[in-house]
Scaffold this active site. Structure first.
Site, short mmCIF file in Angstrom:
data_model
loop_
_atom_site.label_atom_id
_atom_site.label_comp_id
_atom_site.label_asym_id
_atom_site.label_seq_id
_atom_site.Cartn_x
_atom_site.Cartn_y
_atom_site.Cartn_z
CG HIS A 17 38.39 -4.68 13.12
ND1 HIS A 17 38.62 -4.50 14.46
CD2 HIS A 17 39.59 -4.49 12.51
CE1 HIS A 17 39.90 -4.21 14.67
NE2 HIS A 17 40.51 -4.19 13.50
CE LYS A 41 49.35 -4.84 17.30
NZ LYS A 41 48.12 -4.35 16.64
NE ARG A 90 42.81 2.06 10.65
CZ ARG A 90 43.56 1.93 11.71
NH1 ARG A 90 43.08 2.19 12.89
NH2 ARG A 90 44.83 1.55 11.61
CB SER A 128 41.87 -2.68 18.83
OG SER A 128 41.28 -3.31 17.74
N1 COA Z 1 38.78 -0.45 11.79
C1 COA Z 1 39.26 -0.22 13.02
N2 COA Z 1 40.53 -0.47 13.38
C2 COA Z 1 41.33 -0.97 12.46
C3 COA Z 1 40.92 -1.23 11.15
C4 COA Z 1 39.57 -0.96 10.83
N3 COA Z 1 39.07 -1.17 9.61
N4 COA Z 1 41.94 -1.71 10.45
C5 COA Z 1 42.98 -1.76 11.30
N5 COA Z 1 42.61 -1.31 12.50
C6 COA Z 1 43.45 -1.14 13.69
C7 COA Z 1 43.49 -2.36 14.56
O1 COA Z 1 42.45 -2.31 15.51
C8 COA Z 1 44.83 -2.23 15.23
O2 COA Z 1 44.69 -1.31 16.27
P1 COA Z 1 45.68 -1.30 17.54
O3 COA Z 1 47.09 -1.27 17.03
O4 COA Z 1 45.26 -0.07 18.20
O5 COA Z 1 45.39 -2.54 18.32
C9 COA Z 1 45.69 -1.54 14.17
O6 COA Z 1 44.77 -0.94 13.28
C10 COA Z 1 46.58 -2.48 13.41
O7 COA Z 1 45.75 -3.47 12.85
P2 COA Z 1 46.32 -4.46 11.75
O8 COA Z 1 47.10 -3.70 10.75
O9 COA Z 1 45.21 -5.31 11.29
O10 COA Z 1 47.39 -5.23 12.54
P3 COA Z 1 47.14 -6.39 13.46
O11 COA Z 1 48.21 -6.33 14.47
O12 COA Z 1 45.77 -6.39 14.00
O13 COA Z 1 47.32 -7.67 12.49
C11 COA Z 1 48.48 -9.21 11.04
C12 COA Z 1 48.43 -7.81 11.66
C13 COA Z 1 48.07 -10.27 12.06
C14 COA Z 1 47.54 -9.27 9.87
C15 COA Z 1 49.94 -9.41 10.56
O14 COA Z 1 50.81 -9.13 11.63
C16 COA Z 1 50.19 -10.83 10.09
O15 COA Z 1 49.85 -11.16 8.98
N6 COA Z 1 50.81 -11.67 10.95
C17 COA Z 1 51.12 -13.06 10.63
C18 COA Z 1 52.61 -13.25 10.38
C19 COA Z 1 52.95 -12.92 8.95
O16 COA Z 1 52.48 -13.54 8.01
N7 COA Z 1 53.81 -11.92 8.77
C20 COA Z 1 54.20 -11.50 7.43
C21 COA Z 1 53.24 -10.49 6.87
S1 COA Z 1 53.40 -8.92 7.69
#
Ligand code: COA
Length: 171
Positions: A17, A41, A90, A128
């Site tokens: 990140h 989550k 990724r 994560s």
């Molecule tokens: N390096 C390391 N890990 C990474 C990464 C990176 N560059 N990019 C993503 N990841 C990992 C995260 O650690 C996470 O791991 P985990 O599932 O093991 O905990 C996984 O990839 C998913 O991450 P991400 O895709 O960023 O999802 P998120 O759950 O962290 O966040 C939101 C998603 C919050 C951005 C999304 O749900 C959101 O926008 N929510 C608001 C509601 C909304 O607007 N919804 C409509 C749009 S979907």
């Protein structure tokens, strides 16, 4: 002023990140790391802890700030005057979901574009949950997460008994 939002659950923030956030900070005037308050989550760290860890990790980065957010991401971006959402890619397996999310967000607000940055090869396999699990089992995660996260995970799992080789063999 070009503002971009880098949103996620950050449970906890990883070096993967950080790599994306720092690289994005060279492309925009300001990056807001937006930590999702409730993302369906079951998080290990609560929202205050996740934000505090991001805050500590980004210390010294002039144009990156952190904030908790809830509700629709595009609404949050609009409220902050941000015109871009940053996402890290990724592997090819990330693409399907990211593509859907980018199209959905664009459908919800055409004024906000998603900008994808390819993850550095070093961080392709980091997530994560993998870091949480490795730390829980006593693995060395020093190369995968900021020092504050390593310390925080060590503290969380301090009282958990680590499995020993003999435990596994005698199961
Ligand atoms: N390096 C390391 N890990 C990474 C990464 C990176 N560059 N990019 C993503 N990841 C990992 C995260 O650690 C996470 O791991 P985990 O599932 O093991 O905990 C996984 O990839 C998913 O991450 P991400 O895709 O960023 O999802 P998120 O759950 O962290 O966040 C939101 C998603 C919050 C951005 C999304 O749900 C959101 O926008 N929510 C608001 C509601 C909304 O607007 N919804 C409509 C749009 S979907």
């Amino acid at each position: 002023m070009k503002i971009a939002v880098y949103a996620g659950t950050f449970d906890p923030i990883t070096n993967g990140h950080m790599d994306i956030a720092v690289r994005a900070s060279c492309l925009f005037d300001q990056i807001i790391i937006a930590v999702a308050r409730d993302n369906n989550k079951n998080t290990l760290f609560n929202i205050e802890e996740r934000c505090a860890l991001v805050e500590e990790a980004i210390k010294g980065q002039k144009n990156i700030i952190v904030e908790a957010f809830e509700g629709l991401l595009v609404d949050y971006c609009k409220a902050k005057g941000a015109t871009s959402i940053i996402r890290g890619l990724r592997a090819i397996s990330d693409f399907d979901m990211e593509f859907q999310m980018a199209l959905l967000n664009r459908g919800l607000n055409g004024g906000i574009d998603t900008v994808f940055l390819m993850s550095d090869a070093k961080y392709l396999f980091i997530s994560s949950s993998l870091i949480r699990t490795s730390a829980e089992l006593g693995g060395d995660i020093g190369d995968m997460a900021p020092q504050c996260v390593v310390d925080a995970l060590r503290k969380k799992f301090k009282n958990k008994k680590q499995p020993h080789r003999t435990d596994i063999l005698h199961k």
